[in-house]
Design an enzyme around this catalytic site. Sequence first.
Site, PDB file in Angstrom:
ATOM      1  N   CYS A  78      29.376 -11.669  -0.065  1.00 60.25           N
ATOM      2  CA  CYS A  78      30.305 -10.635   0.394  1.00 60.25           C
ATOM      3  C   CYS A  78      31.752 -11.136   0.255  1.00 60.25           C
ATOM      4  O   CYS A  78      32.202 -11.400  -0.846  1.00 60.25           O
ATOM      5  CB  CYS A  78      29.962 -10.175   1.811  1.00 60.25           C
ATOM      6  SG  CYS A  78      30.749  -8.595   2.241  1.00 60.25           S
ATOM      7  N   HIS A 182      24.815  -8.255   0.743  1.00 64.94           N
ATOM      8  CA  HIS A 182      24.299  -9.216   1.718  1.00 64.94           C
ATOM      9  C   HIS A 182      22.820  -9.466   1.451  1.00 64.94           C
ATOM     10  O   HIS A 182      21.981  -8.683   1.902  1.00 64.94           O
ATOM     11  CB  HIS A 182      24.470  -8.673   3.137  1.00 64.94           C
ATOM     12  CG  HIS A 182      25.879  -8.660   3.625  1.00 64.94           C
ATOM     13  ND1 HIS A 182      26.475  -9.766   4.192  1.00 64.94           N
ATOM     14  CD2 HIS A 182      26.811  -7.680   3.621  1.00 64.94           C
ATOM     15  CE1 HIS A 182      27.720  -9.461   4.524  1.00 64.94           C
ATOM     16  NE2 HIS A 182      27.952  -8.203   4.185  1.00 64.94           N
ATOM     17  N   GLU A 184      20.931 -11.536   2.847  1.00 59.67           N
ATOM     18  CA  GLU A 184      20.251 -11.790   4.128  1.00 59.67           C
ATOM     19  C   GLU A 184      19.951 -10.503   4.892  1.00 59.67           C
ATOM     20  O   GLU A 184      19.227 -10.519   5.883  1.00 59.67           O
ATOM     21  CB  GLU A 184      21.080 -12.759   4.985  1.00 59.67           C
ATOM     22  CG  GLU A 184      22.284 -12.164   5.676  1.00 59.67           C
ATOM     23  CD  GLU A 184      23.491 -11.919   4.782  1.00 59.67           C
ATOM     24  OE1 GLU A 184      24.538 -11.507   5.316  1.00 59.67           O
ATOM     25  OE2 GLU A 184      23.402 -12.146   3.549  1.00 59.67           O
TER      26      GLU A 184
END
Length: 202
Positions: A78, A182, A184
Amino acid sequence: MIAIVDYGAGNIFSVKNALDFLGLPGELTSDPEVIRKADGIILPGVGAFPSAMQMLHDRGLTEVIREESHKKPFLGICLGMQLIFEKGYEFEECDGLGLVPGSVEKIVAPGMVIPHMGWNKLEMQNDCPILRNLPEEAYVYFVHSYQAHTPEDYLAAYVEYGDAKIPAMVYDGKTVYGAQFHPEKSGETGLQILRNFGGLMG
């Protein structure tokens, strides 16, 4: 061990939790020596480009990142991905880390909501080791108002947002990777990307 750079502007715990889930050893750190000894580096980030660069500078991390990112696998996520470019134009012109040629500028997508937020489908462009073995329809999660502008050679994958072609993954062909999304927070697709990154460790 993967060093997760803690400089005050990152979604560091969600990244650490994802690595823990995958069984990949990760350590939150702002210590240059830990970064030097690590097998890989992740630079997360949320917030504004100039303040993030200032925080990296204040913690004495800019030079160690510039040096070590060319020696071992490095992933910017990001805002951390945006910082790898030469220049950013969020609020003011600001020098980035300069790991990949290009700049970061406000998304221009007439008729579309800014920030670009939510799930979007990856369109693959150039081969990239950490984008292998993904689903044919690979969706990932974005939250950002600024995008990279970089030569096509560095563009591993992009997404379409209205008329905008937004770089989603950049790769220098050696050790430096940048994900605008992202991983994650991107379900199994994101976990596979992190798994692939972990597989690059010696």
